[in-house]
Motif scaffolding. Structure first.
Motif, PDB file in Angstrom:
ATOM      1  N   TYR A 105      -3.958  16.732  -6.535  1.00 45.57           N
ATOM      2  CA  TYR A 105      -4.361  16.347  -5.147  1.00 45.57           C
ATOM      3  C   TYR A 105      -5.412  15.459  -5.212  1.00 45.57           C
ATOM      4  O   TYR A 105      -5.760  14.397  -4.566  1.00 45.57           O
ATOM      5  N   ASP A 106      -6.525  15.895  -5.825  1.00 48.97           N
ATOM      6  CA  ASP A 106      -7.693  15.306  -5.965  1.00 48.97           C
ATOM      7  C   ASP A 106      -7.623  13.928  -6.802  1.00 48.97           C
ATOM      8  O   ASP A 106      -8.291  12.811  -6.450  1.00 48.97           O
ATOM      9  N   PHE A 107      -6.850  13.830  -7.821  1.00 49.99           N
ATOM     10  CA  PHE A 107      -6.298  12.712  -8.639  1.00 49.99           C
ATOM     11  C   PHE A 107      -5.725  11.799  -7.665  1.00 49.99           C
ATOM     12  O   PHE A 107      -6.074  10.602  -7.635  1.00 49.99           O
ATOM     13  N   LEU A 108      -4.933  12.365  -6.803  1.00 46.99           N
ATOM     14  CA  LEU A 108      -4.169  11.178  -5.790  1.00 46.99           C
ATOM     15  C   LEU A 108      -5.297  10.672  -5.206  1.00 46.99           C
ATOM     16  O   LEU A 108      -5.183   9.565  -4.646  1.00 46.99           O
ATOM     17  N   PHE A 109      -6.142  11.371  -4.340  1.00 45.57           N
ATOM     18  CA  PHE A 109      -7.179  11.080  -3.433  1.00 45.57           C
ATOM     19  C   PHE A 109      -8.215  10.006  -4.202  1.00 45.57           C
ATOM     20  O   PHE A 109      -8.359   8.788  -3.451  1.00 45.57           O
ATOM     21  N   LEU A 110      -8.512  10.201  -5.657  1.00 49.37           N
ATOM     22  CA  LEU A 110      -9.332   9.375  -6.331  1.00 49.37           C
ATOM     23  C   LEU A 110      -8.753   8.100  -6.468  1.00 49.37           C
ATOM     24  O   LEU A 110      -8.928   7.038  -6.323  1.00 49.37           O
ATOM     25  N   CYS A 111      -7.211   8.010  -6.931  1.00 49.32           N
ATOM     26  CA  CYS A 111      -6.592   6.819  -7.157  1.00 49.32           C
ATOM     27  C   CYS A 111      -6.546   5.951  -5.862  1.00 49.32           C
ATOM     28  O   CYS A 111      -6.261   4.838  -5.876  1.00 49.32           O
ATOM     29  N   PHE A 120       1.050  -1.146   0.085  1.00 51.66           N
ATOM     30  CA  PHE A 120      -0.107  -0.026  -0.179  1.00 51.66           C
ATOM     31  C   PHE A 120       0.982   1.242  -0.090  1.00 51.66           C
ATOM     32  O   PHE A 120       0.719   2.206  -0.754  1.00 51.66           O
ATOM     33  N   GLY A 121       1.857   1.257   0.791  1.00 51.22           N
ATOM     34  CA  GLY A 121       2.803   2.433   0.882  1.00 51.22           C
ATOM     35  C   GLY A 121       3.606   2.597  -0.478  1.00 51.22           C
ATOM     36  O   GLY A 121       3.842   3.791  -0.934  1.00 51.22           O
ATOM     37  N   GLY A 122       4.120   1.341  -0.850  1.00 53.15           N
ATOM     38  CA  GLY A 122       4.790   1.621  -2.301  1.00 53.15           C
ATOM     39  C   GLY A 122       3.783   2.300  -3.408  1.00 53.15           C
ATOM     40  O   GLY A 122       4.427   2.909  -4.230  1.00 53.15           O
ATOM     41  N   ILE A 123       2.829   1.788  -3.434  1.00 52.19           N
ATOM     42  CA  ILE A 123       1.798   2.190  -4.600  1.00 52.19           C
ATOM     43  C   ILE A 123       1.705   3.930  -4.322  1.00 52.19           C
ATOM     44  O   ILE A 123       1.829   4.506  -5.012  1.00 52.19           O
ATOM     45  N   ALA A 124       1.546   4.090  -2.948  1.00 52.08           N
ATOM     46  CA  ALA A 124       1.391   5.787  -2.730  1.00 52.08           C
ATOM     47  C   ALA A 124       2.466   6.514  -3.073  1.00 52.08           C
ATOM     48  O   ALA A 124       2.608   7.464  -3.500  1.00 52.08           O
ATOM     49  N   ILE A 125       3.927   5.926  -2.961  1.00 51.32           N
ATOM     50  CA  ILE A 125       4.842   6.465  -3.276  1.00 51.32           C
ATOM     51  C   ILE A 125       5.025   6.893  -4.854  1.00 51.32           C
ATOM     52  O   ILE A 125       5.639   7.773  -5.101  1.00 51.32           O
ATOM     53  N   PHE A 126       4.583   5.481  -5.526  1.00 50.50           N
ATOM     54  CA  PHE A 126       4.891   5.545  -6.879  1.00 50.50           C
ATOM     55  C   PHE A 126       3.884   6.677  -7.390  1.00 50.50           C
ATOM     56  O   PHE A 126       4.271   7.366  -8.356  1.00 50.50           O
ATOM     57  N   LEU A 127       2.495   6.787  -6.902  1.00 55.12           N
ATOM     58  CA  LEU A 127       1.658   7.856  -7.367  1.00 55.12           C
ATOM     59  C   LEU A 127       2.297   9.195  -7.224  1.00 55.12           C
ATOM     60  O   LEU A 127       2.054   9.962  -7.959  1.00 55.12           O
ATOM     61  N   MET A 128       2.817   9.359  -5.825  1.00 55.47           N
ATOM     62  CA  MET A 128       3.555  10.748  -5.645  1.00 55.47           C
ATOM     63  C   MET A 128       4.474  11.006  -6.676  1.00 55.47           C
ATOM     64  O   MET A 128       4.577  11.971  -7.097  1.00 55.47           O
ATOM     65  N   VAL A 129       5.489   9.881  -6.770  1.00 57.34           N
ATOM     66  CA  VAL A 129       6.393  10.310  -7.962  1.00 57.34           C
ATOM     67  C   VAL A 129       5.949  10.582  -9.610  1.00 57.34           C
ATOM     68  O   VAL A 129       6.172  11.483 -10.107  1.00 57.34           O
ATOM     69  N   ALA A 130       5.127   9.727  -9.755  1.00 58.73           N
ATOM     70  CA  ALA A 130       4.718   9.688 -11.087  1.00 58.73           C
ATOM     71  C   ALA A 130       3.562  10.933 -11.527  1.00 58.73           C
ATOM     72  O   ALA A 130       3.737  11.585 -12.573  1.00 58.73           O
ATOM     73  N   THR A 131       2.901  11.444 -10.279  1.00 59.24           N
ATOM     74  CA  THR A 131       2.104  12.451 -10.525  1.00 59.24           C
ATOM     75  C   THR A 131       3.014  13.911 -10.697  1.00 59.24           C
ATOM     76  O   THR A 131       2.826  14.915 -11.392  1.00 59.24           O
ATOM     77  N   TRP A 132       4.027  13.969  -9.955  1.00 53.91           N
ATOM     78  CA  TRP A 132       5.141  15.135  -9.944  1.00 53.91           C
ATOM     79  C   TRP A 132       5.798  15.080 -11.323  1.00 53.91           C
ATOM     80  O   TRP A 132       6.148  16.213 -11.856  1.00 53.91           O
ATOM     81  N   LEU A 133       6.351  13.792 -11.683  1.00 51.31           N
ATOM     82  CA  LEU A 133       6.893  13.760 -13.197  1.00 51.31           C
ATOM     83  C   LEU A 133       5.791  14.242 -14.327  1.00 51.31           C
ATOM     84  O   LEU A 133       6.277  14.631 -15.415  1.00 51.31           O
ATOM     85  N   PHE A 134       4.702  13.506 -14.368  1.00 53.05           N
ATOM     86  CA  PHE A 134       3.870  13.398 -15.479  1.00 53.05           C
ATOM     87  C   PHE A 134       2.658  14.019 -15.534  1.00 53.05           C
ATOM     88  O   PHE A 134       1.717  14.307 -16.450  1.00 53.05           O
ATOM     89  N   TYR A 135       2.131  14.501 -14.251  1.00 50.30           N
ATOM     90  CA  TYR A 135       0.684  15.004 -14.139  1.00 50.30           C
ATOM     91  C   TYR A 135       0.522  16.319 -14.719  1.00 50.30           C
ATOM     92  O   TYR A 135       1.376  17.090 -14.167  1.00 50.30           O
ATOM     93  N   PRO A 136      -0.343  16.695 -15.630  1.00 50.98           N
ATOM     94  CA  PRO A 136      -0.007  18.005 -16.311  1.00 50.98           C
ATOM     95  C   PRO A 136      -0.660  18.898 -15.577  1.00 50.98           C
ATOM     96  O   PRO A 136      -1.699  19.014 -14.680  1.00 50.98           O
ATOM     97  N   ALA A 137      -0.108  20.259 -15.287  1.00 52.83           N
ATOM     98  CA  ALA A 137      -0.491  21.184 -14.439  1.00 52.83           C
ATOM     99  C   ALA A 137      -2.031  21.799 -14.740  1.00 52.83           C
ATOM    100  O   ALA A 137      -2.518  22.413 -14.151  1.00 52.83           O
ATOM    101  N   SER A 138      -2.194  21.570 -16.243  1.00 55.33           N
ATOM    102  CA  SER A 138      -3.219  22.212 -16.720  1.00 55.33           C
ATOM    103  C   SER A 138      -4.558  21.317 -16.714  1.00 55.33           C
ATOM    104  O   SER A 138      -5.766  21.644 -17.085  1.00 55.33           O
ATOM    105  N   ALA A 139      -4.385  20.281 -16.089  1.00 56.73           N
ATOM    106  CA  ALA A 139      -5.410  19.127 -15.932  1.00 56.73           C
ATOM    107  C   ALA A 139      -6.533  19.830 -15.309  1.00 56.73           C
ATOM    108  O   ALA A 139      -6.659  20.642 -14.208  1.00 56.73           O
TER     109      ALA A 139
END
Length: 322
Positions: free
Chosen positions: A93-99, A69-88
């Protein structure tokens, strides 16, 4: 090959009775791999070197599974920092919550998470969110990005970061078949945990009592050993040392969280820097709260320690069951 390993592999029925059911049986999707792993273990146990290597690999695999569970959370933190578009249109944060909700549902529906783990995650999510609301109000740290799913300025996904700790402890407890010697009474743990939780709030208005809490924790856990089974034998270490090591791992994860701008301390707003090593103490105290919650769901099993173990196992060593 040692006599212990010969006994395990030449007398499988006797070994099965001694070792009990495989921890993999706790999660139904893993049950079909138990027989295959047993055959691989028999092959690796033929030589002392491969046996030691295989036990080391088993330790890593079990730790990775406990950190799911923690590994998935850290992966999502890093992945969204690298690839999540700022204009989405949906805030990061809401994307992370739903994920995290989707991950929780998927793990439980896929029977990769037990009901006990889900209880710990839910309770710790609530405990962590309450503290987050207070800490952000007093300026201890901030969440720099806007979002919709929040309470008092705190994104709701933040509670899942605390829940990762409880999930890890709950899974590791089962995976490593924890047993204890000289374990403190759970009532004492509850009182200590309540005092720690209150101090997280009260130290902003009165003297910080954390050094008293450190001494209290050292006193009630002094002499407590945790026995954990990686493969065939139980090995042991002081429980306090184990808690410190887990706290250190959480501190490393916190550095990842702040580096990816999930949250920021005041000193990091003008540019990232490593989280103060003093935060390790805060995580140690918070880990005790998590440990207490898990111990209420998984009652600690007291291990009858032999006289030889009492005299031969020096503090800090890992000692196999004879």
């Amino acid at each position: 090959m040692s006599a212990t390993l010969r006994g395990v592999h030449h007398l499988p029925n006797q070994a099965a009775r001694r070792l009990g059911p495989s921890a993999a049986a706790i999660w139904p999707p893993l049950r079909r791999f138990i027989a295959r792993e047993h055959r691989l273990g028999r092959f690796m146990a033929r030589r002392r070197s491969t046996s030691a290597l295989y036990e080391f690999l088993r330790f890593g695999v079990k730790q990775a599974w406990a950190c799911l569970f923690g590994g998935i959370a850290i992966f999502l933190m890093v992945a969204t920092w690298l690839f999540y578009p700022a204009s989405a249109p949906l805030a990061r944060y809401d994307f992370l919550f739903l994920c995290m909700i989707a991950v929780q549902v998927a793990l439980f529906a896929g029977r990769l998470e037990t009901s006990d783990e889900a209880k710990v995650i839910l309770i710790y999510h609530f405990v962590g969110t309450v503290m987050e609301i207070f800490k952000t109000q007093v300026g201890s740290w901030i969440y720099p990005e806007p979002n919709f799913f929040r309470i008092g300025g705190v994104p709701l996904f933040s509670g899942f970061m605390y829940a990762c700790i409880g999930s890890y402890l709950c899974r590791a407890w089962r995976l490593f078949d924890f047993e204890f010697s000289d374990h403190p009474r759970r009532l004492g743990l509850i009182v200590l945990s309540v005092a720690i939780y209150v101090n997280f709030f009260s130290h902003h208005y009165m003297v910080d009592l954390r050094w008293i809490l450190f001494a209290w924790a050292g006193w009630i856990f002094f002499g407590t050993r945790v026995y954990f089974r990686i493969w065939h034998d139980h090995r042991s270490m002081p429980l306090l040392l184990g808690l410190v090591l887990v706290s250190l791992f959480i501190w490393f994860s916190e550095n990842i969280g702040t580096f990816t701008r999930i949250w920021l301390y005041p000193s990091q707003q003008q540019g990232w820097s490593m989280v103060s090593f003093g935060k390790l103490g805060s995580w140690f105290l918070l880990l005790i709260i998590s440990y207490t919650l898990v111990s209420l769901i998984n009652p600690p099993r007291e291990r009858a320690t032999s006289v030889r173990e009492r005299f031969n196992c020096m503090p800090g060593c890992w000692h196999p069951r004879p």
